[in-house]
Design a protein around this motif. Sequence first.
Motif, PDB file in Angstrom:
ATOM      1  N   GLY A 164      88.886  50.341  58.535  1.00  0.00           N
ATOM      2  CA  GLY A 164      90.299  50.375  58.186  1.00  0.00           C
ATOM      3  C   GLY A 164      91.138  50.577  59.432  1.00  0.00           C
ATOM      4  O   GLY A 164      90.643  51.068  60.452  1.00  0.00           O
ATOM      5  N   ARG A 165      92.413  50.172  59.340  1.00  0.00           N
ATOM      6  CA  ARG A 165      93.322  50.286  60.469  1.00  0.00           C
ATOM      7  C   ARG A 165      94.098  51.590  60.334  1.00  0.00           C
ATOM      8  O   ARG A 165      94.661  51.847  59.266  1.00  0.00           O
ATOM      9  N   ASP A 166      94.109  52.390  61.352  1.00  0.00           N
ATOM     10  CA  ASP A 166      94.877  53.630  61.309  1.00  0.00           C
ATOM     11  C   ASP A 166      96.340  53.269  61.529  1.00  0.00           C
ATOM     12  O   ASP A 166      96.752  52.946  62.634  1.00  0.00           O
ATOM     13  N   MET A 167      97.123  53.347  60.457  1.00  0.00           N
ATOM     14  CA  MET A 167      98.473  52.793  60.512  1.00  0.00           C
ATOM     15  C   MET A 167      99.480  53.702  61.201  1.00  0.00           C
ATOM     16  O   MET A 167     100.589  53.283  61.493  1.00  0.00           O
ATOM     17  N   ASN A 194      92.591  61.655  45.703  1.00  0.00           N
ATOM     18  CA  ASN A 194      92.740  60.326  46.301  1.00  0.00           C
ATOM     19  C   ASN A 194      94.194  59.949  46.537  1.00  0.00           C
ATOM     20  O   ASN A 194      94.481  59.174  47.455  1.00  0.00           O
ATOM     21  N   ALA A 225      96.979  61.549  49.949  1.00  0.00           N
ATOM     22  CA  ALA A 225      96.221  60.984  51.069  1.00  0.00           C
ATOM     23  C   ALA A 225      97.152  60.174  51.938  1.00  0.00           C
ATOM     24  O   ALA A 225      98.307  59.951  51.583  1.00  0.00           O
ATOM     25  N   GLY A 226      96.629  59.730  53.072  1.00  0.00           N
ATOM     26  CA  GLY A 226      97.401  58.822  53.907  1.00  0.00           C
ATOM     27  C   GLY A 226      97.677  59.340  55.303  1.00  0.00           C
ATOM     28  O   GLY A 226      98.192  58.619  56.135  1.00  0.00           O
ATOM     29  N   ILE A 227      97.361  60.620  55.577  1.00  0.00           N
ATOM     30  CA  ILE A 227      97.431  61.074  56.963  1.00  0.00           C
ATOM     31  C   ILE A 227      96.065  61.626  57.348  1.00  0.00           C
ATOM     32  O   ILE A 227      95.313  62.092  56.479  1.00  0.00           O
ATOM     33  N   ASN A 228      95.762  61.550  58.606  1.00  0.00           N
ATOM     34  CA  ASN A 228      94.433  61.928  59.093  1.00  0.00           C
ATOM     35  C   ASN A 228      94.041  63.320  58.606  1.00  0.00           C
ATOM     36  O   ASN A 228      94.809  64.272  58.740  1.00  0.00           O
ATOM     37  N   GLU A 264      92.582  64.415  53.188  1.00  0.00           N
ATOM     38  CA  GLU A 264      91.693  64.407  52.020  1.00  0.00           C
ATOM     39  C   GLU A 264      90.594  65.468  52.160  1.00  0.00           C
ATOM     40  O   GLU A 264      90.349  66.242  51.241  1.00  0.00           O
ATOM     41  N   ASP A 266      87.410  56.159  49.471  1.00  0.00           N
ATOM     42  CA  ASP A 266      87.656  56.684  48.124  1.00  0.00           C
ATOM     43  C   ASP A 266      86.439  57.408  47.561  1.00  0.00           C
ATOM     44  O   ASP A 266      86.567  58.326  46.754  1.00  0.00           O
ATOM     45  N   LEU A 314     103.187  55.371  39.833  1.00  0.00           N
ATOM     46  CA  LEU A 314     101.853  55.064  39.291  1.00  0.00           C
ATOM     47  C   LEU A 314     101.982  54.238  38.014  1.00  0.00           C
ATOM     48  O   LEU A 314     101.190  53.334  37.770  1.00  0.00           O
ATOM     49  N   ARG A 323     101.498  48.869  47.987  1.00  0.00           N
ATOM     50  CA  ARG A 323     100.064  49.161  48.085  1.00  0.00           C
ATOM     51  C   ARG A 323      99.837  50.468  48.843  1.00  0.00           C
ATOM     52  O   ARG A 323      99.001  51.268  48.473  1.00  0.00           O
ATOM     53  N   LEU A 377     101.780  55.754  52.352  1.00  0.00           N
ATOM     54  CA  LEU A 377     101.648  56.791  53.375  1.00  0.00           C
ATOM     55  C   LEU A 377     102.911  56.836  54.233  1.00  0.00           C
ATOM     56  O   LEU A 377     103.641  55.845  54.332  1.00  0.00           O
ATOM     57  N   GLU A 434     101.771  63.811  63.024  1.00  0.00           N
ATOM     58  CA  GLU A 434     100.836  63.682  61.908  1.00  0.00           C
ATOM     59  C   GLU A 434     100.032  64.960  61.653  1.00  0.00           C
ATOM     60  O   GLU A 434      99.904  65.426  60.524  1.00  0.00           O
TER      61      GLU A 434
HETATM   62  C1  UD1 Z   1      95.890  55.910  48.181  1.00  0.00           C
HETATM   63  C2  UD1 Z   1      97.390  55.924  47.866  1.00  0.00           C
HETATM   64  C3  UD1 Z   1      98.154  55.042  48.831  1.00  0.00           C
HETATM   65  C4  UD1 Z   1      97.884  55.524  50.245  1.00  0.00           C
HETATM   66  C5  UD1 Z   1      96.387  55.514  50.532  1.00  0.00           C
HETATM   67  C6  UD1 Z   1      96.133  56.108  51.905  1.00  0.00           C
HETATM   68  C7  UD1 Z   1      98.414  56.045  45.678  1.00  0.00           C
HETATM   69  C8  UD1 Z   1      98.522  55.447  44.337  1.00  0.00           C
HETATM   70  N1  UD1 Z   1      97.589  55.442  46.507  1.00  0.00           N
HETATM   71  O1  UD1 Z   1      95.454  54.596  47.916  1.00  0.00           O
HETATM   72  O2  UD1 Z   1      99.520  55.094  48.532  1.00  0.00           O
HETATM   73  O3  UD1 Z   1      98.537  54.669  51.163  1.00  0.00           O
HETATM   74  O4  UD1 Z   1      95.692  56.308  49.543  1.00  0.00           O
HETATM   75  O5  UD1 Z   1      94.867  56.644  52.048  1.00  0.00           O
HETATM   76  O6  UD1 Z   1      99.031  57.054  45.979  1.00  0.00           O
HETATM   77  N2  UD1 Z   1      94.976  55.178  56.191  1.00  0.00           N
HETATM   78  C9  UD1 Z   1      95.626  55.460  57.377  1.00  0.00           C
HETATM   79  N3  UD1 Z   1      95.589  56.755  57.829  1.00  0.00           N
HETATM   80  C10 UD1 Z   1      94.970  57.741  57.151  1.00  0.00           C
HETATM   81  C11 UD1 Z   1      94.327  57.440  55.925  1.00  0.00           C
HETATM   82  C12 UD1 Z   1      94.354  56.141  55.487  1.00  0.00           C
HETATM   83  O7  UD1 Z   1      96.183  54.611  58.005  1.00  0.00           O
HETATM   84  O8  UD1 Z   1      94.958  58.877  57.626  1.00  0.00           O
HETATM   85  C13 UD1 Z   1      94.962  53.786  55.713  1.00  0.00           C
HETATM   86  C14 UD1 Z   1      93.907  53.002  56.428  1.00  0.00           C
HETATM   87  O9  UD1 Z   1      94.366  51.704  56.666  1.00  0.00           O
HETATM   88  C15 UD1 Z   1      92.768  52.971  55.432  1.00  0.00           C
HETATM   89  C16 UD1 Z   1      93.522  52.988  54.116  1.00  0.00           C
HETATM   90  O10 UD1 Z   1      94.666  53.783  54.341  1.00  0.00           O
HETATM   91  O11 UD1 Z   1      91.977  51.833  55.566  1.00  0.00           O
HETATM   92  C17 UD1 Z   1      92.680  53.603  53.019  1.00  0.00           C
HETATM   93  O12 UD1 Z   1      93.359  53.478  51.842  1.00  0.00           O
HETATM   94  P1  UD1 Z   1      92.597  53.681  50.449  1.00  0.00           P
HETATM   95  O13 UD1 Z   1      91.963  55.018  50.436  1.00  0.00           O
HETATM   96  O14 UD1 Z   1      91.758  52.500  50.148  1.00  0.00           O
HETATM   97  O15 UD1 Z   1      93.869  53.677  49.491  1.00  0.00           O
HETATM   98  P2  UD1 Z   1      93.922  54.156  47.989  1.00  0.00           P
HETATM   99  O16 UD1 Z   1      93.044  55.326  47.779  1.00  0.00           O
HETATM  100  O17 UD1 Z   1      93.769  53.000  47.087  1.00  0.00           O
END
Ligand code: UD1
Length: 458
Positions: free
Chosen positions: A67-70, A229, A232-235, A238, A302, A343, A351, A354, A423
């Motif tokens: 995955g790409r760290d955004m 789950n 989530a979205g920052i390093n 989770e 996940d 949701l 999608r 974060l 972050e």
């Molecule tokens: C859930 C969230 C979504 C959030 C995502 C981030 C809901 C409904 N869904 O989706 O909004 O964007 O988690 O984990 O709330 N990533 C980063 N930095 C991080 C963690 C993740 O850039 O610290 C990105 C990476 O590109 C990674 C992706 O998020 O590949 C992983 O997302 P994923 O866990 O598949 O998303 P969901 O669990 O479906």
Amino acid sequence: MSAALSRTETLSLLSLSGACVGILANTFHGDGEPLFASLAFSGIAFAISYSLIRWLGDAFMRAGLKGRDMSKKHQVEIPETMGAVCAVVYLLVIIVFIPFPFYKDIVAATSGGGNRDLVLQVQEVETGRFLHRFPHSKLASYLSAILSLQVVVLLGIGDDLFDIRWRHKVLIPAFASIPMLIVYFVDFGITKIVVPVPLRAYLGELFDLGWLYYAYMAAIAIFCPNCINILAGINGIEVSQSIVIALLILLNDALYLSPFTPYPHPATDSHLFSVYLLLPFIGVSLALWCHNWYPAKVFVGDTYCYFAGMVFAVVGILGHFSKTLLLLFVPQIFNFVYSAPQLFHLVPCPRHRLPRFNARTGLLEASTAQFKKPLRRPIAEAMKVLHRLRLLRVETNEAGEVVESSNFTLLNLWLVWFGPKREDRLAMEILAMQLVCGLLGLFVRHRLALWIFTQDNL
Ligand code: UD1
Ligand code: MG
């Protein structure tokens, strides 16, 4: 990330494993102490997960699990789904652990070829043996816990591979909960809840929820994995939130064990059960944490979120403290309820929700959703009210239509309240808040609850 372990890492992991194996060997002498065995296994689980996460990173990338760290200037790709490694190590470790709490019982109760049976007095057989370690009936609970966790890990890996749609994956844990619900039914079967004093005039002291209680437990099994789950979205967030919850449950468990509570207490075994499942969980999670904390070198995937949530659901349900468990999930519950409009698609949901990385400042800002089509009137008005209450940030055009709003997540709300942040700073503040909420929850549970219930079960 270099795949090889550095010399210091190798030495530390080796000495940790050595010490743990020593402790394990020692538990065979004397009475055997499952708690020490569990601790030792957790150390070993940490060492194995730590090394495997390193060694397998490249293989995962090659298999497309990346995955790409955004939220970084240079958005490099890093391995994803590394939580699956932890989950597998965890499952193997709790399986290997099975003999430790049980083997004394087996020796006392079976007629083996070596004729090692203890001759039990009739009275003892009838009243049940005084099982010092772990009652035999708990084996069923323990095995059903493993089964439930396995199912959720399997389905979690499926989700990481094929990105199952949200509305389908909500139900994943419901199937996983069946084995432990059936054990609960056969083994414990209590569906009555204690009624708070003010309501007793109407409902009596105990109120039987019947099958609704099973629906409630299945709901917990669905809720716990999913709510981790979506916070989530920052390093690191989770894993860290899961470690904090695990530590809080351990603290609650400790209150039921000696020296805090005289042994035997009716709840001792349930809480020992919870400790045995949580210690190795903390072991594998710490290994993941070392690699997922800012700046992340791997993503958890996940699978980890489902697995972690299911561990909590399992210990809460089979340990008979699912209501206390919910007190430790207050930030997650808030995030879930707050997310509901997106949701359930009352408001369009991108999608990824974060926080947005501002490359100029290097800080995270609240991310937004843009609305090309005008929102329905009542929803737009409700959002404006939330804006005025500082619970959302909304942009309107000249016509007064809502065209943009911050995404409905706790992380974004925190950024709306306290402004842009780095972050790791954001993660630490959220975790501190979570810890305070959890400790308050436990305080409420054991102290303030006395106001509405007649007694605490400590
Ligand atoms: C859930 C969230 C979504 C959030 C995502 C981030 C809901 C409904 N869904 O989706 O909004 O964007 O988690 O984990 O709330 N990533 C980063 N930095 C991080 C963690 C993740 O850039 O610290 C990105 C990476 O590109 C990674 C992706 O998020 O590949 C992983 O997302 P994923 O866990 O598949 O998303 P969901 O669990 O479906
Ligand atoms: Mg996720």
